[in-house]
Design an enzyme around this catalytic site. Structure first.
Site, short mmCIF file in Angstrom:
data_model
loop_
_atom_site.label_atom_id
_atom_site.label_comp_id
_atom_site.label_asym_id
_atom_site.label_seq_id
_atom_site.Cartn_x
_atom_site.Cartn_y
_atom_site.Cartn_z
N LYS A 77 0.84 -1.21 0.00
CA LYS A 77 0.00 0.00 0.00
C LYS A 77 0.87 1.25 0.00
CE LYS A 77 -3.82 2.06 2.68
NZ LYS A 77 -4.67 1.90 3.89
N SER A 152 -9.69 1.85 3.16
CA SER A 152 -8.83 2.60 2.27
C SER A 152 -7.81 1.74 1.51
CB SER A 152 -8.08 3.65 3.08
OG SER A 152 -7.20 3.04 3.99
N SER A 176 -9.74 -0.50 7.42
CA SER A 176 -9.21 -0.27 6.07
C SER A 176 -8.56 -1.48 5.40
CB SER A 176 -8.21 0.88 6.09
OG SER A 176 -8.90 2.10 6.07
#
Lengths: 476, 96
Positions: A77, A152, A176
């Site tokens: 990420k 997210s 997330s």
């Protein structure tokens, strides 16, 4: 190339000379190219991954052993620092920024011969539930490109879902990792607060943030966790509690009888899709039939968790993001003439809408006159939630719930509504972060609308082994 | 809680953000909803409840305070938007 869902399969094929690391990387690279429209990757490390694969293949040819993650192609990420690589939290604020060091988790992955294939899209500074707040555009759900990935860690979930890498790292502040995992049919794991070093993780809300794992299998999750967990001199909040040898321990074929609790309020929640509710209820009956104890409990404090969560995370975010001032981090607004203007113009133009909203709420709850009424009050609620949860987990092994109240929604459906509607979708996931406990979403269900959804399990602090074991059992 | 222009102006000043007229109306509406939403926690009785501040149960572990050079000046300046060989540059602060 066949689709791999477990690292042990990759490693067996490497050992039997049915596969090389280079062929594996090439196959993922061609998948990434073919699925470019999903927008999961912000950058692909094509040459670097191939070079690393070549070196590993040489090692194999010489008869040397690879590290424990040899053959693992993983995506990261865009909130994890990786030396001499860009990292941007999917924000214009960090456009062009290159890290001077690697996060502890990156060091640990590389040391065990994992190949990092690229960095993955996410909501800006990890703030969002649909990945639509990325400055680089939304990530699309690979099962239906008109639907969101969740967020997210949307890029991380879709990259695993669409076979663009075998596993991915994300970060989980209020769900997330677990929520996009539920939307994308993969395993999403958030460990205990302090289990994994946050050194090199771009901070959102430091007392909530944990690095998490997205993978196809519980086995891969266990192995990656084992490698990246553990104490770290660079992060004093990282726990020195021993990291169990999860992989080895899970080999033992134990079939414990568990006690599951579920909240009446969770299943009676108005926002919960009725089919998700009935499928979860069916599954709970199945667990009881299999000999486990399953009990409904009252948890009236549930409706206060999301409000308390937003008070505290926004407060921490407003403080953490004050470092982006136009002086140190890559982006400075060009027209600003004096110093105050450099700060204000840079921040006004560099941050996106949702980030600014949260900074404003955080500034409000921390400002003179409101601090005690909002921030301290929320910390007291956090204590109550923590004590209540702790009490339950003395009696039960797990708290079980849906991961999400709905399946993946359509693009544009949520961001055009008021922010509170989006926040309410975090109803099942924020508890784990409020109390610092580990939780996992398992990809167990398919809705009649064609989209997947997950079952969430929450366990007591540092009980990852138990959580992984029950996950293994439920995935069978 | 009433969210008026004065409060928005104060918060924007503290947060080093600026909102033009259109953005100001939007953030006013958003904050009104967000604050209205989080105010729900006031319904709970928290008399005699200690705030939960530290999530980590770790105690301090001391290490030797020894100097380690982790980065060079050149590296430290790498990401600065404006710099010379040794320093990050900012607009002039002190005027004659």
């Amino acid at each position: 190339m066949k689709k791999y869902t477990k690292l042990t399969e990759v490693q067996a094929d490497l050992k039997a000379n049915l596969l090389t690391c280079q062929a594996l990387v090439k196959a993922y690279l061609s998948n990434i190219e073919a699925k470019k429209s999903l927008n999961a990757f912000l950058e692909v490390y094509e040459e670097e991954a191939l070079e690393k694969a070549r070196l590993l293949d040489e090692k194999i040819q010489k008869g040397e052993n690879l590290g424990r993650l040899g053959g693992l192609i993983i995506g990261i990420k865009d909130v994890l620092c990786h030396k001499d690589h860009k990292v941007g939290a999917a924000s214009n604020m960090l456009e062009g920024f290159e890290s001077l060091f690697s996060a502890t988790v990156i060091e640990k992955l590389l040391k065990e011969d994992a190949i990092i294939i690229g960095r993955l899209n996410c909501d800006e500074f990890a703030m969002g539930s649909t990945n639509e707040y990325s400055s680089k555009g939304p990530v699309l759900n690979a099962y239906d490109e008109t639907k969101v990935s969740g967020g997210s860690s949307g890029g991380s979930a879709v990259a695993v879902q669409a076979d663009l890498c075998l596993a991915a790292l994300g970060s989980d502040t209020g769900g997330s990792v677990r929520q996009p995992a539920s939307f994308c049919d993969v395993v999403g794991f958030k460990p205990t607060y302090g289990r994994i070093s946050r050194h090199g993780l771009i901070a959102y809300a430091s007392s909530f943030d944990q690095i998490g794992i997205l993978a196809h299998s519980v086995e891969d999750t266990a192995l990656i966790l084992e490698v990246i967990a553990g104490g770290d001199n660079f992060d004093s909040t990282t726990s020195c509690v021993d990291v169990p040898a999860f992989t080895e321990k899970l080999q033992k074929d134990e079939k414990p009888i568990y006690k599951f609790a579920y909240f009446k309020e969770a299943l009676e929640n108005e926002g919960l899709d009725s089919e998700i509710r009935s499928k979860i209820e069916e599954r709970l009956k199945g667990l009881a039939l299999a000999g486990h104890e399953v009990e409904a409990v009252d948890f009236p404090i549930m409706e206060y968790m999301v409000p308390a969560y937003y008070v505290m995370t926004c407060a921490e975010a407003s403080s953490n993001l004050s470092r982006y001032d136009g002086i140190h981090y890559a982006y400075r607004h060009q027209e600003a003439k004096d110093l105050q203007n450099v700060y204000t113009q840079t921040r006004t133009n560099g941050f996106g809408k949702e980030v600014k909203r949260r900074i404003m709420l955080g500034t409000f709850v921390l400002s003179a006159g409101f601090y005690d009424a909002y921030y301290t009050k929320a910390q007291k609620v956090r204590r109550l939630v923590s004590d209540e949860t702790q009490k339950l987990l003395e009696k039960y092994d797990f708290i079980v719930s849906p991961t999400t109240p709905t399946t993946a929604i359509g693009l544009g459906e949520l961001i055009n509504q008021d922010p509170v509607t989006m926040y309410l979708a975090d109803i099942y996931t924020v508890q784990a972060n409020l109390v610092g406990m580990p939780a996992m979403s398992l990809p167990l269900f398919q809705h009649s609308n064609g989209m997947p959804f997950g079952l969430q399990l929450l366990a007591n602090k540092f009980e990852e082994e138990k959580l992984l074991r029950v996950g293994l059992e439920l995935m069978k | 809680m009433e969210i008026n222009d004065k409060l928005i102006k104060k918060l924007a000043y503290l947060a080093k953000l600026e909102f033009d007229d259109e953005a100001k109306e939007a953030i006013k509406k958003d904050l009104e909803q967000m604050i209205g939403f989080v105010e729900k926690i006031n319904e709970l009785d928290t008399e005699n409840v200690e705030p939960l501040i530290h999530m980590s149960e770790e105690v301090n572990r001391f290490r030797k305070d020894k100097v380690e050079k982790l980065i060079e000046v050149e590296d430290a300046l790498k990401n600065a938007p404006l710099k010379n060989e040794e320093y990050i540059l900012v607009p002039k602060v002190i005027r004659k």
